[in-house]
Design a protein around this motif. Structure first.
Motif, PDB file in Angstrom:
ATOM      1  N   ALA A  14       0.871  -1.292  -0.073  1.00 54.84           N
ATOM      2  CA  ALA A  14      -0.077  -0.076   0.090  1.00 54.84           C
ATOM      3  C   ALA A  14       0.963   1.209   0.116  1.00 54.84           C
ATOM      4  CB  ALA A  14      -0.752  -0.137   1.064  1.00 54.84           C
ATOM      5  N   ALA A  15       2.224   1.062   0.542  1.00 50.59           N
ATOM      6  CA  ALA A  15       2.871   2.259   0.472  1.00 50.59           C
ATOM      7  C   ALA A  15       3.832   2.787  -0.692  1.00 50.59           C
ATOM      8  CB  ALA A  15       3.959   2.034   1.627  1.00 50.59           C
ATOM      9  N   MET A  16       3.650   1.835  -1.802  1.00 52.97           N
ATOM     10  CA  MET A  16       4.175   2.015  -2.935  1.00 52.97           C
ATOM     11  C   MET A  16       3.501   3.176  -3.630  1.00 52.97           C
ATOM     12  SD  MET A  16       5.283  -1.651  -4.504  1.00 52.97           S
ATOM     13  CE  MET A  16       6.523  -0.977  -5.569  1.00 52.97           C
ATOM     14  N   PRO A  17       4.318   4.101  -4.559  1.00 51.44           N
ATOM     15  CA  PRO A  17       3.843   5.118  -5.260  1.00 51.44           C
ATOM     16  C   PRO A  17       2.518   4.864  -6.259  1.00 51.44           C
ATOM     17  CG  PRO A  17       6.094   5.021  -5.192  1.00 51.44           C
ATOM     18  CD  PRO A  17       5.707   3.780  -4.786  1.00 51.44           C
ATOM     19  N   GLY A  18       1.554   5.782  -5.927  1.00 52.31           N
ATOM     20  CA  GLY A  18       0.320   5.410  -6.897  1.00 52.31           C
ATOM     21  C   GLY A  18      -0.736   4.489  -6.418  1.00 52.31           C
TER      22      GLY A  18
END
Length: 333
Positions: A263-267
């Motif tokens: 969930a913390a990945m960009p986008g």
């Protein structure tokens, strides 16, 4: 990423599929989803493939020692020696399972077994644990019957054989010392052998006490203690193999941490349908749907796979990327 009704057509695929080969591929099905299948092989160690000689030597040493120890334990009327022989027999099974896993890992997948036969290591470990439980139950029963009426025990024989056990187990552990830091399968073999050297030391101590004091009930008591240690180790193995058989998230991997990392990945706006399960006793598989709030670059899927490999040791990853408007995840988003 295209709109929900984009019907782009690739002439190479007449059924409406165009493929990206940078760790992912797109499928046009009314609304488009991007599926990524990333393998982070940089940290995927195939160490057991180079330890065939170590496995062969370790198994041979332990088989010979089991035969000698059980035979002398029977002659010397030592239930402790026979119990320790049963424990060392578990070492043989353990090494065979580890070696079998390394051997099966070399076999490629087929149309029938699309993951290959890697999961057979889980089945072998489960059978091994069940058989060991039965053997230890028989030894404890025999020891309990001997506490009230102990048979004469030759303490000197117990001391010599147990000392030999320390040497055999220490030598076997040394065979895997070089690989245990980089391969969890080898680490299990190494720790098992090192622990058994300690157990043999306990049996040798009992032999010394019997040799000098003549207190023969020490032998069945030590055999019960040794069996208790084996039971404790085996119970953990049994629970873990049952969990693996039921496709539980492998121990050592936190489901919530994996979900938060994705969930913390960009986008990424949300994650759903996250599944993590063991392919074998050493390899883990993950599939997930990621709901995107913005366009991602071509390296996104590869970066996600690399992150999961580096942080959690998950080498087999399949990710489906969805637009927020097209996601169908119920309450899981």
């Amino acid at each position: 990423m295209h709109g929900p009704h984009d019907h782009s057509h690739d002439p190479a695929h007449d059924h409406g599929h165009d493929h990206e080969h940078d760790h992912g591929h797109k499928h046009g099905h009314g609304h488009k989803h991007k599926h990524g299948h990333g393998h982070g092989h940089g940290g995927h160690n195939h160490g057991p493939l180079t330890f065939d000689r170590a496995f062969a030597i370790g198994i041979t040493l332990n088989i010979l020692f089991v035969v000698v120890e059980f035979g002398l334990g029977f002659i010397a009327h030592s239930v402790a020696l026979m119990a320790d022989a049963g424990h060392n027999l578990s070492d043989v099974f353990g090494l065979c399972v580890a070696w079998g896993g390394a051997t099966l890992a070399r076999r490629g997948p087929s149309k029938r077994f699309t993951y290959g036969l890697k999961a057979s290591t889980i089945l072998a470990a489960l059978i091994n644990a069940l058989l060991l439980m039965m053997a230890m139950g028989a030894i404890v029963f025999e020891a309990v019957t001997r506490i009230g009426d102990p048979a004469p025990v030759k303490g000197a024989v117990v001391v010599v054989v147990a000392a030999a056990g320390i040497l055999v187990n220490a030598a076997s552990a040394w065979l895997f010392a070089r690989g245990q830091k980089s391969d969890i399968n080898l680490r299990g073999a190494y720790l098992h052998m090192a622990a058994d050297a300690t157990v043999s030391a306990g049996v040798m101590l009992a032999g010394v006490v019997i040799w000098f004091s003549g207190v023969e009930w020490i032998d069945p008591v030590v055999s019960i203690i040794v069996s208790g240690i084996i039971f404790w180790q085996t119970w953990g193995l049994l629970r873990e193999t049952i969990e693996m058989s039921l496709n539980a998230v492998p121990r050592g991997i936190d489901y919530d941490e994996v979900k938060a990392a994705l969930a913390a990945m960009p986008g990424v706006g949300a994650t759903h349908d996250l599944h993590i399960w063991p392919m074998s006793t050493t390899e883990t598989v993950l599939t997930a749907h990621l709901v995107m709030t913005e366009e991602t670059g071509p390296a996104f899927l590869g970066n996600a796979a690399a992150m999961l490999q580096k942080r959690f040791g998950i080498a087999h990853t399949t990710i489906q990327v969805e637009r927020a408007a097209d996601a169908d995840c119920g309450t899981d988003c």
